[in-house]
Design an enzyme around this catalytic site. Structure first.
Site, PDB file in Angstrom:
ATOM      1  N   CYS A  73       0.805  -1.163   0.175  1.00 21.26           N
ATOM      2  CA  CYS A  73      -0.157   0.055  -0.288  1.00 21.26           C
ATOM      3  C   CYS A  73       0.776   1.585  -0.157  1.00 21.26           C
ATOM      4  CB  CYS A  73      -0.508  -0.009   1.295  1.00 21.26           C
ATOM      5  SG  CYS A  73      -2.108  -1.215   1.266  1.00 21.26           S
TER       6      CYS A  73
ATOM      7  N   HIS B 278      -3.193   6.895   2.674  1.00 15.97           N
ATOM      8  CA  HIS B 278      -3.849   6.055   2.168  1.00 15.97           C
ATOM      9  C   HIS B 278      -5.309   5.510   2.821  1.00 15.97           C
ATOM     10  CE1 HIS B 278      -3.945   1.617   1.001  1.00 15.97           C
ATOM     11  NE2 HIS B 278      -3.682   1.534   2.121  1.00 15.97           N
TER      12      HIS B 278
ATOM     13  N   ASN C   1     -10.151   0.246  -0.618  1.00 13.00           N
ATOM     14  CA  ASN C   1      -8.571  -0.335   0.133  1.00 13.00           C
ATOM     15  C   ASN C   1      -7.884  -0.548  -1.634  1.00 13.00           C
ATOM     16  OD1 ASN C   1      -5.884   0.317  -0.027  1.00 13.00           O
ATOM     17  ND2 ASN C   1      -5.750  -1.467   2.084  1.00 13.00           N
TER      18      ASN C   1
HETATM   19  O1  UT7 Z   1      -3.808  -1.578   3.665  1.00 11.82           O
HETATM   20  C1  UT7 Z   1      -3.110  -2.409   4.307  1.00 11.82           C
HETATM   21  C2  UT7 Z   1      -2.905  -2.153   5.350  1.00 11.82           C
HETATM   22  N1  UT7 Z   1      -3.862  -2.463   6.207  1.00 11.82           N
HETATM   23  C3  UT7 Z   1      -4.601  -1.543   7.326  1.00 11.82           C
HETATM   24  O2  UT7 Z   1      -4.176  -0.714   7.574  1.00 11.82           O
HETATM   25  C4  UT7 Z   1      -5.687  -2.271   7.801  1.00 11.82           C
HETATM   26  C5  UT7 Z   1      -5.602  -2.373   8.953  1.00 11.82           C
HETATM   27  N2  UT7 Z   1      -7.014  -2.633  10.139  1.00 11.82           N
HETATM   28  C6  UT7 Z   1      -8.771  -2.752   9.873  1.00 11.82           C
HETATM   29  O3  UT7 Z   1      -8.327  -1.801   9.349  1.00 11.82           O
HETATM   30  C7  UT7 Z   1      -8.941  -3.177  10.672  1.00 11.82           C
HETATM   31  O4  UT7 Z   1      -8.072  -4.587  11.672  1.00 11.82           O
HETATM   32  C8  UT7 Z   1      -9.793  -4.358   9.503  1.00 11.82           C
HETATM   33  C9  UT7 Z   1     -11.189  -3.232   9.482  1.00 11.82           C
HETATM   34  C10 UT7 Z   1      -9.478  -5.100   9.286  1.00 11.82           C
HETATM   35  C11 UT7 Z   1     -10.904  -4.952  10.996  1.00 11.82           C
HETATM   36  O5  UT7 Z   1     -11.346  -3.765  11.944  1.00 11.82           O
HETATM   37  P1  UT7 Z   1     -11.378  -4.649  14.028  1.00 11.82           P
HETATM   38  O6  UT7 Z   1     -11.889  -3.580  14.669  1.00 11.82           O
HETATM   39  O7  UT7 Z   1     -10.045  -4.334  14.270  1.00 11.82           O
HETATM   40  O8  UT7 Z   1     -11.752  -5.427  14.224  1.00 11.82           O
HETATM   41  P2  UT7 Z   1     -11.243  -6.936  14.856  1.00 11.82           P
HETATM   42  O9  UT7 Z   1     -10.414  -7.726  13.210  1.00 11.82           O
HETATM   43  O10 UT7 Z   1     -10.736  -7.180  15.947  1.00 11.82           O
HETATM   44  O11 UT7 Z   1     -12.919  -7.685  14.677  1.00 11.82           O
HETATM   45  C12 UT7 Z   1     -13.534  -8.063  15.641  1.00 11.82           C
HETATM   46  C13 UT7 Z   1     -14.556  -8.412  15.942  1.00 11.82           C
HETATM   47  C14 UT7 Z   1     -14.190 -10.208  15.432  1.00 11.82           C
HETATM   48  O12 UT7 Z   1     -15.572 -10.231  16.055  1.00 11.82           O
HETATM   49  P3  UT7 Z   1     -15.385 -11.185  17.680  1.00 11.82           P
HETATM   50  O13 UT7 Z   1     -14.059 -11.852  17.759  1.00 11.82           O
HETATM   51  O14 UT7 Z   1     -14.999 -10.110  18.173  1.00 11.82           O
HETATM   52  O15 UT7 Z   1     -16.374 -11.662  18.471  1.00 11.82           O
HETATM   53  C15 UT7 Z   1     -14.225 -10.139  13.681  1.00 11.82           C
HETATM   54  O16 UT7 Z   1     -15.118 -11.351  13.787  1.00 11.82           O
HETATM   55  O17 UT7 Z   1     -15.341  -8.428  14.027  1.00 11.82           O
HETATM   56  C16 UT7 Z   1     -15.679  -9.374  13.065  1.00 11.82           C
HETATM   57  N3  UT7 Z   1     -15.764  -9.258  12.283  1.00 11.82           N
HETATM   58  C17 UT7 Z   1     -16.222  -9.055  11.372  1.00 11.82           C
HETATM   59  N4  UT7 Z   1     -18.009  -8.974  11.829  1.00 11.82           N
HETATM   60  C18 UT7 Z   1     -18.888  -8.794  10.684  1.00 11.82           C
HETATM   61  C19 UT7 Z   1     -14.684  -9.428  11.532  1.00 11.82           C
HETATM   62  N5  UT7 Z   1     -15.042  -9.395  10.847  1.00 11.82           N
HETATM   63  C20 UT7 Z   1     -16.407  -8.831   9.541  1.00 11.82           C
HETATM   64  C21 UT7 Z   1     -17.044  -8.438   8.804  1.00 11.82           C
HETATM   65  N6  UT7 Z   1     -18.617  -8.574   9.372  1.00 11.82           N
HETATM   66  N7  UT7 Z   1     -16.507  -8.558   7.866  1.00 11.82           N
END
Ligand code: UT7
Length: 335
Positions: A116, A258, A288
């Site tokens: 990215c 980004h 993204n």
């Molecule tokens: O561009 C390259 C660099 N990349 C980035 O900068 C991305 C950085 N990371 C992020 O943007 C975020 O971490 C994500 C958008 C990928 C995820 O968001 P988050 O707030 O960090 O969520 P998480 O992975 O901690 O997940 C929280 C909860 C989980 O459930 P539990 O374990 O709390 O029950 C996931 O299973 O949300 C759940 N979850 C979803 N729920 C509904 C994960 N994906 C989804 C989804 N829909 N699509």
């Protein structure tokens, strides 16, 4: 011409017509519109569906449009860099293929892969060649067909990415003009590779039944550590490039981040005291798009930009790679 800087003298973007909405994704994986909007800010993304097309086709469309709008003949282009994380093939590289598709015959061409942060890496590299006096009409293009490496059964990644490309033209301007690529802080930390990668198909895990069965040809991301590192990395790089050039937040006309997650963008803006009205955000429309996000923003905001505007471009991506580039805009409004 005496000492020169590399100025951006045109920008153009291209996105596919096909739209993948949050409602569409609700039918494909266990997710919902509200989660996607509140956790990422994304509402829809574009997907390149034409059979037989690849990142080079996205790139070629952006570059063709750029050359047309800037009145540049393909023969005049003497250098083209393509930033991509989704090359058409392992080799030859995508910059060569784009050059061929656009009819650029007299240019040095190569690809950079910094995930990215690829567009910033390519922009800075190209700027240095221009400053050295080697090239005078330079195309920097970010092109990514992210849909080719996304697992549409993995809800943690498939909601994030979209396909797009965008390109800028760089030309030398005398330093007295006080425009162009002014300074940059770029960093990398290879230990971050455990959190964001695509491990199949390279020399470590060449394509095999095992790599396909294990879905190693798709993106893997452990989102939380990447999120944390992204906020910290971008804020530090922005701070450093501003501090060493004596820039205050009030001196910055536009921040061009980004587009990985709206919450990351807001956190960085907040830490840096930038009002959101001066931060380019279009993640809701495209998701993204990896190397295309930053030039796609420049393209969309082009008509609002004025000569002399101070822009801070900042990115974070796989590697880890990250950085911030200070650009002084070189022309008024759209072309
Ligand atoms: O561009 C390259 C660099 N990349 C980035 O900068 C991305 C950085 N990371 C992020 O943007 C975020 O971490 C994500 C958008 C990928 C995820 O968001 P988050 O707030 O960090 O969520 P998480 O992975 O901690 O997940 C929280 C909860 C989980 O459930 P539990 O374990 O709390 O029950 C996931 O299973 O949300 C759940 N979850 C979803 N729920 C509904 C994960 N994906 C989804 C989804 N829909 N699509």
């Amino acid at each position: 011409m005496g000492k020169v800087r590399a100025a951006i003298t045109g920008v153009h973007g291209w996105v596919p017509e096909d739209v993948l909405t949050n409602a569409d994704l609700e039918k494909m994986v266990d997710t919902n519109d509200e989660w996607i909007r509140t956790r990422t800010g994304i509402q829809e993304r574009r997907i390149l569906k034409e059979p037989g097309t690849a990142s080079s086709d996205l790139g070629a469309r952006a570059v063709r449009g750029l050359l047309e709008k800037t009145g540049t003949s393909p023969d005049e282009v003497d250098f083209i860099i393509c930033a991509t994380a989704t090359p058409d093939m392992m080799f030859p590289d995508t910059a060569n293929i784009i050059a061929d598709k656009v009819g650029i015959k007299n240019a040095f061409a190569f690809e950079v892969n910094a995930a990215c942060s690829g567009f910033l890496t390519a922009l800075l590299t190209a700027a240095k060649y221009v400053e050295a006096g080697m090239y005078k009409k330079v195309v920097v293009v970010g092109a990514d067909k992210m849909s080719s490496i996304v697992d549409y059964t993995d809800r943690s990644t498939c909601i994030l990415f979209g396909d797009a490309s965008a390109a800028v033209l760089l030309e030398p301007v005398p330093v007295e003009e006080n425009t162009g690529v002014m300074d940059a802080v770029m960093r990398s930390d290879g230990s971050g590779r455990e959190y964001l990668y695509l491990k199949g198909g390279g020399s470590l895990h060449p394509a095999s039944h095992e790599t396909v069965d294990n879905k190693w040809h798709y993106i893997y991301q452990d989102g939380r550590p990447v999120f944390k590192a992204a906020v910290q990395g971008m804020a530090e790089a922005v701070q450093e490039v501003m501090a060493r050039n004596g820039l205050k937040p009030s001196d910055i006309d536009w921040v061009v981040p980004h587009q990985a997650n709206r919450r990351i963008i807001e956190a960085v803006a907040n830490m840096m005291d930038f009002p959101l009205e001066r931060v380019m955000i279009n993640i809701h429309k495209y998701g993204n798009t990896t190397t295309a996000t930053i030039p796609l923003c420049l393209w969309e905001w082009e008509s609002q930009l004025r000569k002399g505007d101070n822009l801070i471009l900042t990115a974070f991506g796989g590697g880890f790679t990250w950085g911030a580039v200070w650009v002084k805009w070189a022309y008024d409004g759209g072309k």
